[in-house]
Design an enzyme around this catalytic site. Structure first.
Site, PDB file in Angstrom:
ATOM      1  CB  SER A 223      -0.934   0.006   1.217  1.00 59.90           C
ATOM      2  OG  SER A 223      -0.214   0.319   2.404  1.00 59.90           O
ATOM      3  CB  CYS A 224       1.806   3.856  -1.377  1.00 58.10           C
ATOM      4  SG  CYS A 224       0.867   3.773  -2.910  1.00 58.10           S
ATOM      5  N   GLY A 225       0.008   5.823  -0.753  1.00 58.72           N
ATOM      6  CA  GLY A 225      -0.959   6.906  -0.677  1.00 58.72           C
ATOM      7  C   GLY A 225      -2.135   6.702  -1.604  1.00 58.72           C
TER       8      GLY A 225
END
Length: 245
Positions: free
Chosen positions: A191-193
């Site tokens: 995941s990330c932004g």
């Protein structure tokens, strides 16, 4: 081309399958013909973080392409090696009959993510920079990261400092993954932004390291904080849960 707003949700939703399919057809892409993806810093702007090539490679594979390669280091590495041919000609392209067939085992949706993210056999990675993960910046309505045990593995830590499109050596990558508890016996959720930075780690773990169970939470932190009751945590990295890579 790849992602559009969906009922007010910004940027994290892919375009309808028909739009993706038509885009690939116009580019002359066939599902079984090898595709090499590369990017580089703009000649005039100097901008370019290298994520374009992992994002495109992931998207091609997700929608049914079978043979995708990434040029490690992008065109900047190609130029730096000397003697490599370059062209400014646009190639002739014949539209293809590409059929978009989504590989649903690559992405993980919000409801499934919520259901399994805290399981002992799951590792959730957050590919954003450490300061953003810790809640010291970022454009989101809440600062911090998804609790309780999301592991911060900034995607740039895996890349050469001088060229963010080039992976570090295998030995360096081995050490980084081990230090962060990225265990091949567990399910790994990247995941990330907005799902873009996470493609870097998805590509690395799934196709270079051949981890057997890797998913990508495309909505990532942007989707998480659209739900007002979802908690976030500020502060430094959490120690990884046990296990061997």
């Amino acid at each position: 081309m790849l992602r559009v707003s969906n009922r007010g949700f910004p940027g994290g939703s892919y375009s309808p399958n028909a739009c993706i399919q038509e885009s690939f057809r116009r580019a002359g892409i066939d599902a079984d013909s090898p595709v090499v993806v590369y990017t580089g810093k703009g000649a005039f702007s100097g901008a370019g973080d290298g994520l374009g090539q992992t994002m495109m490679a992931y998207t091609l594979a997700k929608y049914g392409h079978n043979t995708v390669y990434i040029l490690d280091g992008g065109i900047d590495a190609w130029k730096s090696e000397g003697g490599r041919e370059l062209s400014q000609d646009y190639p002739a392209v014949e539209p293809s009959s590409f059929i978009a067939e989504v590989r649903d085992d690559y992405p993980i949706g919000y409801e499934e993510f919520v259901r399994i993210k805290d399981n002992d056999n799951v590792v959730v990675l957050d590919a954003r920079p450490a300061k953003v993960y810790e809640g010291k910046g970022g454009p989101w309505r809440k600062a911090g990261h998804i609790p309780p045990g999301t592991v911060n593995l900034p995607w740039k830590s895996l890349m050469h400092e001088a060229n963010p499109a080039r992976l570090k050596s295998n030995d360096e990558l081995d050490t980084i993954l081990e230090e962060h508890g990225v265990d091949r016996s567990k399910a790994v959720i990247c995941s990330c932004g907005t799902g873009r930075e996470a493609t870097n780690e998805f590509v690395l773990l799934k196709w270079l390291y051949l981890y057997p169970n890797v998913r990508i939470y495309e909505g990532s932190f942007t989707e998480w904080v659209t739900y007002p009751n979802n908690p976030v945590v500020e502060g430094g990295p959490k120690p990884p849960r046990g296990g061997e890579r």
